[in-house]
Structures are given as C-alpha cells and as structure tokens.
Write a protein that holds these residues in place. Structure first.
Motif, mmCIF file in Angstrom:
data_model
loop_
_atom_site.group_PDB
_atom_site.id
_atom_site.type_symbol
_atom_site.label_atom_id
_atom_site.label_comp_id
_atom_site.label_asym_id
_atom_site.label_seq_id
_atom_site.Cartn_x
_atom_site.Cartn_y
_atom_site.Cartn_z
ATOM 1 N N GLY A 186 0.780 -1.350 -0.035
ATOM 2 C CA GLY A 186 -0.122 0.061 0.032
ATOM 3 C C GLY A 186 0.924 1.363 0.069
ATOM 4 N N SER A 187 2.049 1.471 0.790
ATOM 5 C CA SER A 187 2.939 2.253 0.680
ATOM 6 C C SER A 187 3.713 2.339 -0.543
ATOM 7 N N ASP A 188 4.229 1.058 -0.674
ATOM 8 C CA ASP A 188 5.041 0.887 -2.114
ATOM 9 C C ASP A 188 4.075 0.249 -3.203
ATOM 10 N N VAL A 295 1.574 7.546 -10.845
ATOM 11 C CA VAL A 295 1.915 7.724 -9.219
ATOM 12 C C VAL A 295 1.765 9.512 -9.265
ATOM 13 N N LYS A 296 2.569 9.775 -10.132
ATOM 14 C CA LYS A 296 2.405 11.569 -10.319
ATOM 15 C C LYS A 296 1.272 12.001 -10.628
ATOM 16 N N THR A 297 0.447 11.203 -11.641
ATOM 17 C CA THR A 297 -0.984 11.522 -11.911
ATOM 18 C C THR A 297 -1.831 11.739 -10.683
ATOM 19 N N LEU A 302 -4.013 12.602 -4.133
ATOM 20 C CA LEU A 302 -3.586 12.170 -2.793
ATOM 21 C C LEU A 302 -3.617 13.525 -2.086
ATOM 22 N N ASN A 303 -3.143 14.740 -2.916
ATOM 23 C CA ASN A 303 -3.020 15.965 -2.182
ATOM 24 C C ASN A 303 -4.496 16.557 -1.832
ATOM 25 N N VAL A 304 -5.547 15.988 -2.226
ATOM 26 C CA VAL A 304 -6.800 16.503 -1.981
ATOM 27 C C VAL A 304 -7.166 15.732 -0.742
ATOM 28 N N THR A 305 -7.123 14.551 -0.855
ATOM 29 C CA THR A 305 -7.507 13.405 0.211
ATOM 30 C C THR A 305 -6.741 13.667 1.558
ATOM 31 N N ARG A 306 -5.222 13.941 1.412
ATOM 32 C CA ARG A 306 -4.402 14.287 2.641
ATOM 33 C C ARG A 306 -5.109 15.397 3.162
ATOM 34 N N VAL A 307 -5.404 16.591 2.676
ATOM 35 C CA VAL A 307 -6.057 17.555 3.198
ATOM 36 C C VAL A 307 -7.264 17.205 4.114
ATOM 37 N N TRP A 440 -4.421 5.586 6.515
ATOM 38 C CA TRP A 440 -4.836 5.652 5.189
ATOM 39 C C TRP A 440 -4.012 6.847 4.523
ATOM 40 N N GLU A 441 -4.121 6.873 3.034
ATOM 41 C CA GLU A 441 -3.630 7.950 2.312
ATOM 42 C C GLU A 441 -2.092 8.310 2.863
ATOM 43 N N GLY A 442 -1.612 7.291 3.246
ATOM 44 C CA GLY A 442 0.027 7.218 3.530
ATOM 45 C C GLY A 442 0.296 7.401 5.019
ATOM 46 N N ILE A 452 11.138 13.951 2.595
ATOM 47 C CA ILE A 452 12.531 13.877 2.691
ATOM 48 C C ILE A 452 13.299 13.889 1.046
ATOM 49 N N ARG A 453 12.483 12.963 0.424
ATOM 50 C CA ARG A 453 13.041 12.645 -0.888
ATOM 51 C C ARG A 453 12.994 14.085 -1.687
ATOM 52 N N TYR A 454 11.667 14.641 -1.488
ATOM 53 C CA TYR A 454 11.428 15.963 -2.347
ATOM 54 C C TYR A 454 12.500 16.926 -1.636
ATOM 55 N N SER A 456 15.303 16.914 -0.349
ATOM 56 C CA SER A 456 16.641 16.539 -0.404
ATOM 57 C C SER A 456 17.206 16.926 -1.791
ATOM 58 N N LYS A 457 16.237 16.984 -2.607
ATOM 59 C CA LYS A 457 16.293 17.175 -4.156
ATOM 60 C C LYS A 457 16.491 18.920 -4.401
ATOM 61 N N ASP A 458 15.715 19.468 -3.546
ATOM 62 C CA ASP A 458 16.171 20.822 -3.739
ATOM 63 C C ASP A 458 15.846 21.565 -2.452
HETATM 64 C C1 MFK Z 1 -12.001 11.888 5.795
HETATM 65 C C2 MFK Z 1 -10.742 11.692 4.935
HETATM 66 C C3 MFK Z 1 -10.857 10.481 4.334
HETATM 67 C C4 MFK Z 1 -9.719 10.423 3.222
HETATM 68 C C5 MFK Z 1 -10.250 9.378 2.278
HETATM 69 C C6 MFK Z 1 -9.196 8.078 2.891
HETATM 70 C C7 MFK Z 1 -9.850 6.698 1.971
HETATM 71 C C8 MFK Z 1 -8.659 5.754 2.061
HETATM 72 C C9 MFK Z 1 -8.154 5.742 0.793
HETATM 73 C C10 MFK Z 1 -6.702 5.485 0.632
HETATM 74 O O1 MFK Z 1 -5.985 4.896 1.758
HETATM 75 S S1 MFK Z 1 -6.000 5.368 -0.853
HETATM 76 C C11 MFK Z 1 -4.346 4.750 -0.982
HETATM 77 C C12 MFK Z 1 -3.442 5.873 -0.387
HETATM 78 N N1 MFK Z 1 -2.080 5.343 -0.646
HETATM 79 C C13 MFK Z 1 -1.130 6.167 -0.325
HETATM 80 O O2 MFK Z 1 -1.120 7.316 0.006
HETATM 81 C C14 MFK Z 1 0.296 5.670 -0.721
HETATM 82 C C15 MFK Z 1 1.145 5.989 0.249
HETATM 83 N N2 MFK Z 1 2.617 5.969 -0.354
HETATM 84 C C16 MFK Z 1 3.221 7.208 -0.982
HETATM 85 O O3 MFK Z 1 2.699 8.153 -1.044
HETATM 86 C C17 MFK Z 1 4.428 6.628 -1.505
HETATM 87 O O4 MFK Z 1 5.409 7.788 -1.410
HETATM 88 C C18 MFK Z 1 4.236 6.668 -3.092
HETATM 89 C C19 MFK Z 1 3.330 5.629 -3.541
HETATM 90 C C20 MFK Z 1 3.969 7.915 -3.791
HETATM 91 C C21 MFK Z 1 5.828 6.348 -3.624
HETATM 92 O O5 MFK Z 1 5.651 5.591 -4.826
HETATM 93 P P1 MFK Z 1 6.847 5.843 -6.101
HETATM 94 O O6 MFK Z 1 6.626 5.078 -7.211
HETATM 95 O O7 MFK Z 1 8.134 5.186 -5.292
HETATM 96 O O8 MFK Z 1 6.920 7.221 -6.427
HETATM 97 P P2 MFK Z 1 7.941 8.633 -6.243
HETATM 98 O O9 MFK Z 1 9.007 8.098 -7.336
HETATM 99 O O10 MFK Z 1 8.018 9.005 -4.693
HETATM 100 O O11 MFK Z 1 7.197 9.681 -7.090
HETATM 101 C C22 MFK Z 1 6.815 9.565 -8.340
HETATM 102 C C23 MFK Z 1 6.662 11.170 -8.653
HETATM 103 O O12 MFK Z 1 5.357 11.619 -8.161
HETATM 104 C C24 MFK Z 1 7.753 11.935 -8.342
HETATM 105 O O13 MFK Z 1 7.789 13.181 -9.447
HETATM 106 P P3 MFK Z 1 9.063 13.096 -10.147
HETATM 107 O O14 MFK Z 1 9.073 11.758 -11.360
HETATM 108 O O15 MFK Z 1 8.998 14.511 -10.880
HETATM 109 O O16 MFK Z 1 10.312 12.916 -9.256
HETATM 110 C C25 MFK Z 1 7.119 12.389 -7.004
HETATM 111 O O17 MFK Z 1 7.836 13.797 -6.675
HETATM 112 C C26 MFK Z 1 5.596 12.485 -7.144
HETATM 113 N N3 MFK Z 1 4.697 12.434 -6.275
HETATM 114 C C27 MFK Z 1 4.885 11.697 -5.344
HETATM 115 N N4 MFK Z 1 3.796 11.961 -4.395
HETATM 116 C C28 MFK Z 1 3.478 13.300 -4.632
HETATM 117 C C29 MFK Z 1 4.031 13.707 -5.751
HETATM 118 N N5 MFK Z 1 3.783 14.858 -6.477
HETATM 119 C C30 MFK Z 1 3.036 15.709 -5.769
HETATM 120 N N6 MFK Z 1 2.266 15.511 -4.577
HETATM 121 C C31 MFK Z 1 2.512 14.388 -4.121
HETATM 122 N N7 MFK Z 1 2.007 13.738 -3.077
#
Ligand code: MFK
Ligand code: FAD
Length: 517
Positions: A186-188, A295-297, A302-307, A440-442, A452-454, A456-458
């Motif tokens: 789920g994380s990966d 993931v990028k798409t 994610l940024n909405v659901t995290r807020v 959930w949502e990370g 950290i990844r972000y 450390s890039k800049d």
């Molecule tokens: C009442 C409230 C209710 C809320 C509803 C909840 C219902 C439950 C729904 C869920 O739980 S849905 C599942 C949610 N799952 C997650 O949140 C997954 C958590 N894991 C992560 O966030 C990992 O960090 C991640 C999956 C993103 C890691 O995957 P990768 O393939 O290693 O991606 P990577 O290399 O970190 O990022 C790929 C690109 O996306 C990068 O851009 P670049 O290619 O340009 O370098 C990242 O910078 C970009 N990226 C990643 N996260 C981003 C983002 N860009 C913008 N915003 C972000 N948050």
C-alpha cells in the motif's frame, strides 16, 4: 428512581457559530478580493450546515448507520450469485445531505473564487463528525473530480463522470473510489499486480484486471486506480511503471458485473464505511495522464485526500472538545462546576490551542489548493513548493496529534466519556474513526520519507519556502490565543523538520536490519 441525576450538556449548538477558532481561521485565509456579499453568503451556507449537523434527524442517521454496518448478499434465494453490497439507510441519507449541502461541489462551482476551497473544507470540517464516515468517499470524489478537471475532461465518459461527481442533486450524485492498495503493498504501490490492456474495438478503453485489497468507497460509480499497462501477451509496457486510470465501476444500468466484492473488512472503527476487497475482471477504464506516470498523476488526488484527512481529524478533535466544554458547564465536583477548576480548564485550553495551531496548518492546505485551482498564475514559487509538502505535513501532524487530543477530551468527561449510549456524545466513536486518518492516504513514516526525498532534491528552495511561510504566517500578533496558536504551529514545523532531518541522517535499529539480512 430518586436521587441525583446529572443534567444533560447542551449538544446542539450551531457548530459554525459556536466555533470561533474556525471563524478566525477562515478570516485569516480570506482573500482581500472577496466581496462582503460573497463572504456573507459563505457564512450563511456554513451557518446552515452548522445547524444541520447537530439536528436530531442527522444524529438518528448517524446512529442508524453505526448500528447497521454494510454487508454483502452473495446469492439470491435460488442460489444465483448476486454479490450485492447493502448499506444502511443512514449512510445513504447522509450522502444526500452531503450532495445538497455541496460539500464537494462548492469547490468546483467556484462561487467564491479562490476562497471556494476554504468554504468547501469548512463544510468537510462541519459535516465530518456527523457524517458516519461519508466524508471518506467525499474525499475521493473530490480528488477524482479535481484530477478529471486538471486532465481537461477529454472524453465523454470523463465529462459525464465529472458532472455527476460535482452535482448538488442527490439522485444524480456519484462518488468515486481510489484504488491504490494491493496485497503486496500500500505504501510501495510499485508492486501492484493489476494490469491494463487496450481493448480491441479501436477505442481508447482499457480492460483492467486485478485485486484491490482495500476499497473504501465500494458503492461508488467510478474509481481512480493504478495499474500496469501490458500488451496482449502480458508483457509490461512503460518500463514497468504504473499508469493511472478512471475505472467505470458501474455500467449505464448501475450494474457492477466487472467488480466482484470478495469480502468486507472487519475494522477497529469507521463501521458504516463499506471497506471491501474487490476483484476486477475486464473492468472498463480510461487512461488518465501520461502512460507510466501513474503515481505522479494520482498525486493530484492524494494531495486533496490528505487535506481531507487532516481537516477531518481536526474536526473530530474539535467535536470532542465541544462535548467536553459543554459538559464542564453542567457537571459539578467538590462544590464547583468543572469549568471553575483551573486544572480542568488548563486541560481544555491546551486542547483548544493545539486545535487552533493545527487548524492553521490544515486550512493552509485548503487555501493553497484554492489558489492553484482558481488563480494558478498568481502562485508564487514558494507556494508551489508548499503545495507539494503542506498536505503531507499537515496530515502527519494533525492526524497523529488528534488521536491524543480526542483521548484527552474523553478523559475530561470522566466515566461518561467512555460510554457509548448517546451518539451525540460518543467520543469513543470519534476516537476510533480518528485513528485511521494516520494510516490511510500514507502512514506517517511514508509521508516523511516522501518529504525527505523531495526536500533533498532541492533543499534550498524548500528552506526558502519555509522561511517565507514562517514570515508570512507565523508572525506574532493579536490576542494571546492567537500567539499561542502560532507558536504551536511553529513547533509543528520545527519539530517535524528536525525529525525528518534526523531520520535522513541516521540508520536506526542496526540490530533489526542485521537480523533481516
Ligand atoms: C475523511 C478523510 C478521508 C480520506 C479518504 C481516505 C480513504 C482511504 C483511501 C486510501 O488510503 S487510498 C491509498 C493511499 N495510498 C497512499 O497514500 C500511498 C502512500 N505511499 C506514498 O505516498 C509513496 O510515497 C508513493 C506511492 C508515492 C511512492 O511511490 P513511488 O513509485 O516510489 O513514487 P515516487 O518516485 O516517490 O514519486 C513519483 C513522482 O510522483 C515523483 O515525481 P518526479 O517523477 O517528478 O520526481 C514525485 O515527486 C511525485 N509525487 C509523489 N507524491 C506526490 C508527488 N507529487 C505531488 N504530490 C505528491 N504528494
Ligand atoms: P505497508 O505499506 O505494508 O506498511 C507497513 C508499515 O511499514 C507501516 O507502518 C509503514 O509506515 C511502514 N513503512 C512502509 N514504507 C516505509 C518506509 N519507506 N520507511 C519507513 N516505514 C515504512 N487503500 C486504497 O487504495 N483505497 C482505499 O479505499 C482504502 N481504504 C482503506 C480503509 C481503511 C479502513 C484502511 C485501514 C486502509 C485503507 N486503504 C485504502 C489502505 C491504506 O491506504 C494502506 O493500508 C496504507 O497506505 C498502508 O499500506 P499497507 O497497509 O500496505 O502497509
């Protein structure tokens, strides 16, 4: 029987009017360009919702949804497989309330220009603790609508979905799921097994096959999901990277023949929410964003659901404090009301201050989303950086702290805080429902890792943005309360950053890693 009976606390005060912290936060982020007429209109909408969320009718639906969890009917009388999800009346009625009140649609109607996002998140905040977790599908619906809009609504299916996801008419309202988590990770998410293959018909449709391990909006009409594009022989395309899709879960007749509900999860909380495991077989989907950039798409969602997670934890915490404050007005001990005891007041005041600090952070995420959506050209470089990290930062801080806060409020009621007779003062339910927001949502570490990844890039521009953030949003002024809230916020930022950097630099538990080898 005779003897002493405790008077009831007042539990139906308007949740907008009685929340000075919320009002102050909204004023703080209100753009100068917002006219008085529009501001009054927003206040009117929020006052109306603030009243509705504590009516006997609303609480009856919440109670009904809590007492009648969803279930799956596998077969009809004659053994024909029907695999149907049954949800409670309360769950469905509360979904209607959300549509009518425009909890999601407010953000897309843009009636209040960039301030629309703050109004929509204020609605999430007011509705959340009285929503029987309908707020969960709303979060994913909102994220999906935003993603469709950001992608230009390029196909008839997407335009239709957007229209249904953002309507205020209950009979037309759809919700969206967000299917990312699979059994391997789920994380990966890169370990996902779901595949997408183009259909033969010459259309741009895909057939999606796989198994989604957690689906919380299981009664949704569409879902945003990740999958690996493969060719007809099953060979992975796009260098094995994931792509993002809009899955059409229900067909034109409302049937879900491509989605088999495997089982419902038995959970610690979020009882009314139908969280299922789902098997996808040739589910019709359309590509969102570029192939291999899933993931990028989906990060837009994610940024909405995290807020949402952050604002929702804040809201549970505040509702628990509201109950504790009201109780302190009616409960006497040792010849005094609770609110007259300095130690008790200190406990409540400390919660209030923390809530206010976190509310600045949570709603700052909302303010940034509003600017991105309505005045993208005005976004400064610093704001772009903050938009990337604030949703995660505010989620990890607020969702974790709120669990402790709600628990503190429970203790502030003594023994009755632990009881679950009355849905209006059921802090136990708030605590259970609050706990999941950190997962959930990370999870916390995963979001730290991403930051950290972000960073450390800049690091230079992140540092610049954070200093700008502190200079613009953390200056000390106004009342003592305000100063405390700001310093609380400063602690969050400082504390988090220090932790991130410490994590970045050290390798903890070397013995664990040795064992693993
Ligand atoms: C009442 C409230 C209710 C809320 C509803 C909840 C219902 C439950 C729904 C869920 O739980 S849905 C599942 C949610 N799952 C997650 O949140 C997954 C958590 N894991 C992560 O966030 C990992 O960090 C991640 C999956 C993103 C890691 O995957 P990768 O393939 O290693 O991606 P990577 O290399 O970190 O990022 C790929 C690109 O996306 C990068 O851009 P670049 O290619 O340009 O370098 C990242 O910078 C970009 N990226 C990643 N996260 C981003 C983002 N860009 C913008 N915003 C972000 N948050
Ligand atoms: P894992 O990824 O296996 O994580 C296990 C532990 O490892 C965690 O503590 C985590 O913090 C830690 N960890 C992982 N990576 C790192 C790292 N790099 N550094 C340090 N620690 C790390 N998902 C959906 O897609 N759609 C839904 O609708 C949905 N609904 C849900 C509803 C509920 C009630 C729950 C509980 C979950 C739901 N989820 C949903 C799943 C949720 O998003 C995942 O459970 C979550 O993202 C964690 O993934 P995981 O369970 O695979 O844990």
């Amino acid at each position: 029987s005779s003897g002493f009976f405790q008077a009831n606390p007042v539990l139906d005060k308007n949740q907008y009017e009685s929340d000075k912290g919320l009002q102050r936060t909204l004023r703080f982020f209100r753009p100068h360009s917002l006219s008085r007429t529009l501001e009054s209109r927003a206040v009117k909408e929020l006052t109306e919702l603030g009243a509705e969320v504590v009516t006997p009718q609303t609480y009856e639906w919440v109670d009904e949804a809590e007492r009648n969890p969803p279930f799956i009917v596998e077969q009809d009388t004659f053994g024909h497989p029907i695999n149907k999800l049954v949800t409670s009346e309360g769950w469905r009625r509360l979904k209607d309330v959300a549509a009518v009140q425009g909890v999601v649609s407010t953000a897309f109607e843009r009636r209040y220009a960039e301030y629309s996002r703050l109004v929509s998140f204020a609605k999430v905040y007011l509705f959340g603790p009285s929503s029987a977790m309908v707020s969960c599908p709303l979060a994913m619906t909102d994220g999906c609508a935003k993603l469709l809009e950001a992608n230009g609504l390029t196909t008839p299916g997407m335009r239709r979905a957007f229209d249904h996801l953002t309507t205020r008419t209950p009979s037309r309202a759809w919700t969206s799921g967000q299917w990312m988590t699979e059994r391997p990770g789920g994380s990966d998410v890169s370990r996902s097994e779901t595949t997408a293959v183009k259909t033969r018909a010459g259309h741009d449709y895909y057939c999606l096959d796989g198994f989604k391990w957690f689906s919380s909006a299981t009664d949704s009409q569409v879902s945003v999901m990740l999958a690996h594009r493969v060719d007809r022989k099953g060979n992975h395309l796009d260098g094995g990277k994931l792509s993002c899709f809009l899955g059409y879960v229900q067909d034109e007749d409302g049937k879900t023949s491509s989605v088999r509900l495997h089982r419902l999860k038995k959970k610690f909380g979020t009882t009314p929410l139908p969280t299922a495991e789902v098997q996808l077989t040739a589910l019709k989907g359309e590509l969102l964003g570029k192939p291999g950039q899933g993931v990028k798409t989906i990060a837009t969602v994610l940024n909405v659901t995290r807020v949402y997670s952050s604002v929702s934890s804040l809201a549970f915490w505040r509702r628990a404090l509201y109950i504790a404050k009201e109780y302190s007005l009616v409960r006497s001990v040792f010849g005094k009301k609770l609110y007259q005891l300095p130690a008790h007041v200190r406990v409540l005041a400390s919660q209030e201050i923390q809530i206010r600090g976190h509310s600045f952070l949570s709603f700052y995420g909302a303010a940034l989303l509003g600017r991105e959506e309505v005045v993208p050209k005005d976004l400064t470089e610093q704001e772009k950086v903050l938009l990337r990290i604030i949703p995660g930062l505010s989620k990890i801080s607020t969702c974790k702290r709120a669990v402790r806060g709600v628990s503190e409020c429970m203790e502030a009621l003594g023994g009755v805080g632990y009881l679950e007779h009355d849905v209006r003062m059921n802090i136990g339910k708030l605590l259970r429902d609050c706990q999941v927001n950190a997962i959930w949502e990370g999870t916390t570490n995963v979001l730290c890792d991403d930051a950290i990844r972000y960073i450390s890039k800049d690091w230079k521009s992140v540092k610049k943005a954070l200093i700008w953030f502190a200079d613009n949003h953390l200056e000390d002024d106004e009342t003592e309360f305000h100063v405390s809230a700001r310093s609380e916020l400063r602690v969050i930022v400082k504390d988090r950053l220090e932790k991130w950097i410490a994590k970045f630099e050290s390798t903890p538990f070397p013995e664990l890693q040795r064992d693993a080898r």
